[in-house]
Motif scaffolding. Structure first.
Motif, PDB file in Angstrom:
ATOM      1  N   ARG A   1      -6.107 -47.755 -45.894  1.00 10.76           N
ATOM      2  CA  ARG A   1      -5.416 -46.577 -46.205  1.00 10.76           C
ATOM      3  C   ARG A   1      -3.907 -47.172 -46.391  1.00 10.76           C
ATOM      4  O   ARG A   1      -3.163 -46.807 -47.200  1.00 10.76           O
ATOM      5  N   ALA A   2      -3.447 -47.223 -45.032  1.00 10.47           N
ATOM      6  CA  ALA A   2      -2.172 -47.346 -44.855  1.00 10.47           C
ATOM      7  C   ALA A   2      -1.686 -48.365 -45.486  1.00 10.47           C
ATOM      8  O   ALA A   2      -0.176 -48.414 -45.957  1.00 10.47           O
ATOM      9  N   LEU A   3      -2.398 -49.805 -45.645  1.00 14.65           N
ATOM     10  CA  LEU A   3      -1.850 -51.004 -46.306  1.00 14.65           C
ATOM     11  C   LEU A   3      -1.534 -50.762 -47.763  1.00 14.65           C
ATOM     12  O   LEU A   3      -1.105 -51.569 -48.483  1.00 14.65           O
ATOM     13  N   GLU A   4      -2.517 -49.886 -48.377  1.00 16.69           N
ATOM     14  CA  GLU A   4      -2.472 -49.490 -49.843  1.00 16.69           C
ATOM     15  C   GLU A   4      -0.921 -49.358 -50.300  1.00 16.69           C
ATOM     16  O   GLU A   4      -0.566 -49.514 -51.472  1.00 16.69           O
ATOM     17  N   ASN A   5      -0.023 -48.712 -49.451  1.00 18.14           N
ATOM     18  CA  ASN A   5       1.283 -48.405 -49.723  1.00 18.14           C
ATOM     19  C   ASN A   5       2.631 -49.623 -49.377  1.00 18.14           C
ATOM     20  O   ASN A   5       3.503 -49.426 -49.384  1.00 18.14           O
ATOM     21  N   VAL A   6       1.745 -50.725 -48.935  1.00 13.15           N
ATOM     22  CA  VAL A   6       2.537 -51.724 -48.539  1.00 13.15           C
ATOM     23  C   VAL A   6       2.543 -53.311 -49.738  1.00 13.15           C
ATOM     24  O   VAL A   6       1.563 -53.113 -50.006  1.00 13.15           O
ATOM     25  N   ASP A   7       3.617 -53.568 -50.005  1.00 12.21           N
ATOM     26  CA  ASP A   7       3.511 -54.701 -51.030  1.00 12.21           C
ATOM     27  C   ASP A   7       2.795 -55.555 -50.346  1.00 12.21           C
ATOM     28  O   ASP A   7       2.999 -56.196 -49.403  1.00 12.21           O
ATOM     29  N   GLY A   8       1.853 -56.202 -51.226  1.00 13.08           N
ATOM     30  CA  GLY A   8       1.024 -57.378 -50.646  1.00 13.08           C
ATOM     31  C   GLY A   8      -0.349 -57.169 -50.923  1.00 13.08           C
ATOM     32  O   GLY A   8      -1.013 -55.954 -50.995  1.00 13.08           O
ATOM     33  N   GLU A   9      -1.235 -58.324 -50.986  1.00 13.62           N
ATOM     34  CA  GLU A   9      -2.946 -58.119 -50.845  1.00 13.62           C
ATOM     35  C   GLU A   9      -3.159 -58.401 -49.584  1.00 13.62           C
ATOM     36  O   GLU A   9      -3.044 -59.356 -49.069  1.00 13.62           O
ATOM     37  N   PHE A  10      -3.955 -57.272 -48.915  1.00 12.25           N
ATOM     38  CA  PHE A  10      -4.553 -57.482 -47.709  1.00 12.25           C
ATOM     39  C   PHE A  10      -6.036 -57.518 -47.734  1.00 12.25           C
ATOM     40  O   PHE A  10      -6.670 -56.688 -48.524  1.00 12.25           O
ATOM     41  N   SER A  11      -6.706 -58.115 -46.908  1.00  8.12           N
ATOM     42  CA  SER A  11      -7.969 -57.788 -46.689  1.00  8.12           C
ATOM     43  C   SER A  11      -8.278 -57.388 -45.035  1.00  8.12           C
ATOM     44  O   SER A  11      -7.422 -58.020 -44.181  1.00  8.12           O
ATOM     45  N   VAL A  12      -9.091 -56.323 -44.797  1.00  3.11           N
ATOM     46  CA  VAL A  12      -9.257 -55.932 -43.319  1.00  3.11           C
ATOM     47  C   VAL A  12     -10.748 -56.364 -43.205  1.00  3.11           C
ATOM     48  O   VAL A  12     -11.646 -56.205 -43.712  1.00  3.11           O
ATOM     49  N   ARG A  13     -10.805 -57.002 -42.010  1.00  3.52           N
ATOM     50  CA  ARG A  13     -12.417 -57.828 -41.777  1.00  3.52           C
ATOM     51  C   ARG A  13     -12.707 -57.537 -40.124  1.00  3.52           C
ATOM     52  O   ARG A  13     -11.730 -57.281 -39.498  1.00  3.52           O
ATOM     53  N   LYS A  14     -14.043 -56.923 -40.254  1.00  6.79           N
ATOM     54  CA  LYS A  14     -14.177 -56.747 -38.750  1.00  6.79           C
ATOM     55  C   LYS A  14     -15.341 -57.800 -38.609  1.00  6.79           C
ATOM     56  O   LYS A  14     -16.466 -58.005 -39.340  1.00  6.79           O
ATOM     57  N   VAL A  15     -15.022 -58.599 -37.426  1.00  9.20           N
ATOM     58  CA  VAL A  15     -15.849 -59.757 -37.111  1.00  9.20           C
ATOM     59  C   VAL A  15     -16.010 -59.661 -35.579  1.00  9.20           C
ATOM     60  O   VAL A  15     -15.196 -59.598 -34.936  1.00  9.20           O
ATOM     61  N   SER A  16     -17.308 -59.728 -35.320  1.00  9.36           N
ATOM     62  CA  SER A  16     -17.843 -59.892 -33.921  1.00  9.36           C
ATOM     63  C   SER A  16     -16.989 -59.086 -32.891  1.00  9.36           C
ATOM     64  O   SER A  16     -16.147 -59.457 -32.176  1.00  9.36           O
TER      65      SER A  16
END
Ligand code: ATP
Ligand code: MG
Length: 392
Positions: A32-47
């Protein structure tokens, strides 16, 4: 040079079987917070870890600043990530990393190597020793200090390889949406925005109520409260702000009750109204900015009398803080400058010269019986004329 971040969270790591609920809430808040930031982000949960990764260009400062406002994050580590191409390649990348990040090489360091991917051909101590040697060869001004290094160079061998050495501070606390909702009594002062921020930091979502007394309090005073709600919503997420027209109730109290009891009776009616709104929207408690002894209505005796009208718990996160501590937090969350704008609020207009500091519950309840004629009608009228502002 950084394309991704490792997100560190402390407390939520120890929640046992419910851990995923907290992690998933944190992932949602980051997205949600990164929606307002320029750029394409992915948030990954790994181990048991959360990574924020960007495939293209993004504004580093803006991204870090957005991440630093999210409750539940204790540290943000900018990462250099690459595929495994053998030890020599990794060592070269570590040297490049150090060269870019530490212009001044007159520093002590320690290498922390971890090898969650067990099929890597070297073991962690060997990786540390070998990398340490190469760093010393390349940058002779640097020196090893295993006990208290200036810089800890983390090298993690996972599916890909991660290098990081910087941890930027986060807000701490718990992710929003993990603790239910509470109703903040939000005035235009310094204290209540700080109180809302503090409770929300524990993962609580907020709704707010402001008591407005036109024409005694101006449109600008109301706008100030809306602005304060916007400022804290940067941290707390969207807030539904209920603006209650309190004028007639205040005038009625003024007409019927002893003037040294005005403030305390007014505060009781604020709590009654806020609690009704709170219950209607599923809030589990009320929040105020009270602090013991700050003003007449905040002595222990007064708070006991105010509290007596509420059934829901009243959270007073500032109860034991000194004013300066509260001001420091207000500055940190950027509400202070707005709070000190000089627009009057309803509490300052109807104050007695000598407000009672040790009210007795029986006396206050007796005084309130003088309002029996019209108070229910006035309360109904206040409920039916509420203005709602949705703060996004
Ligand atoms: P603040 O700095 O938050 O205004 P204060 O030091 O002025 O607090 P009081 O006026 O005694 O203290 O109010 C105590 C608390 O009651 C406030 O922190 C706030 O939570 C609530 N409150 C007071 N006035 C209002 C109002 N007009 N609307 C909503 N809540 C209010
Ligand atoms: Mg106030």
């Amino acid at each position: 040079m950084f394309k991704s971040f490792l997100i560190k969270y402390a407390e939520i790591g120890v929640k046992g079987k419910n851990r995923y609920i907290f992690e998933d809430a944190l992932v949602r808040q980051i997205e949600r917070a990164l929606e307002n930031v320029d750029g394409e982000f992915s948030v990954r949960k790994v181990s048991g870890r959360i990574y924020v990764e960007s495939s293209g260009d993004f504004d580093y400062e803006e991204t870090v600043s957005a991440l630093q406002k999210i409750f539940g994050i204790v540290g943000i580590c900018p990462l250099v990530q690459f595929e495994d191409n053998g030890f020599d390649d990794m060592a070269q990348r570590v040297l490049d990393y150090i060269d870019k990040v530490y212009e001044d090489k007159n520093i002590s360091f320690k290498v922390f190597a971890r090898r969650p991917r067990k099929n890597y051909p070297m073991e962690s101590p060997e990786i540390c020793a070998e990398l340490g040697g190469r760093i010393l060869d390349a940058y002779p001004e640097m020196r090893v200090d295993v006990h208290n290094p200036d810089v800890k160079i983390n090298v993690e061998i996972r599916e890909s390889i991660n290098i990081y050495s910087i941890t930027l501070p986060g807000q701490g606390g718990m992710p929003l949406g993990t603790a239910g909702k509470a109703m903040l009594l939000l005035s235009g002062g310094i204290d209540s925005p700080v109180a809302g921020y503090m409770v929300s930091k524990r993962g609580v979502t907020l709704e707010a109520t402001y008591f407005h007394a036109p024409p005694y309090t101006s449109e600008r005073a109301k706008q100030k409260v809306i602005d304060l709600a916007k400022k804290i919503s940067v941290y707390t997420g969207p807030i539904k702000l209920n603006i209650v027209n309190f004028t007639d109730i205040q005038l009625y109290i003024y007409e019927k009750c002893p003037h040294d009891e005005l403030t305390i009776i007014m505060r009781r009616y604020m709590m009654i109204i806020a609690e009704k709104l709170a219950k209607e929207s599923g809030c589990l408690g009320l929040i105020t900015g009270e602090s013991i002894g700050q003003v007449a209505s905040q002595t222990m005796q007064s708070m006991r009398v105010t509290n007596a009208v509420c059934e829901l718990p009243v959270y007073r996160p500032l109860v034991a803080l000194d004013k300066q501590d509260i001001v420091d937090i207000a500055c940190k969350i950027d509400t202070y400058e707005t709070s000190i704008l000089p627009y009057e609020d309803c509490c300052t207009i109807f104050v007695a010269k000598h407000p009672s500091t040790k009210p007795k519950l029986e006396c206050i309840e007796k005084s309130e019986t003088h309002m029996a004629d019209k108070i229910d009608e006035l309360l109904e009228q206040a409920y039916s004329t509420i203005e709602v502002v949705e703060i996004q």
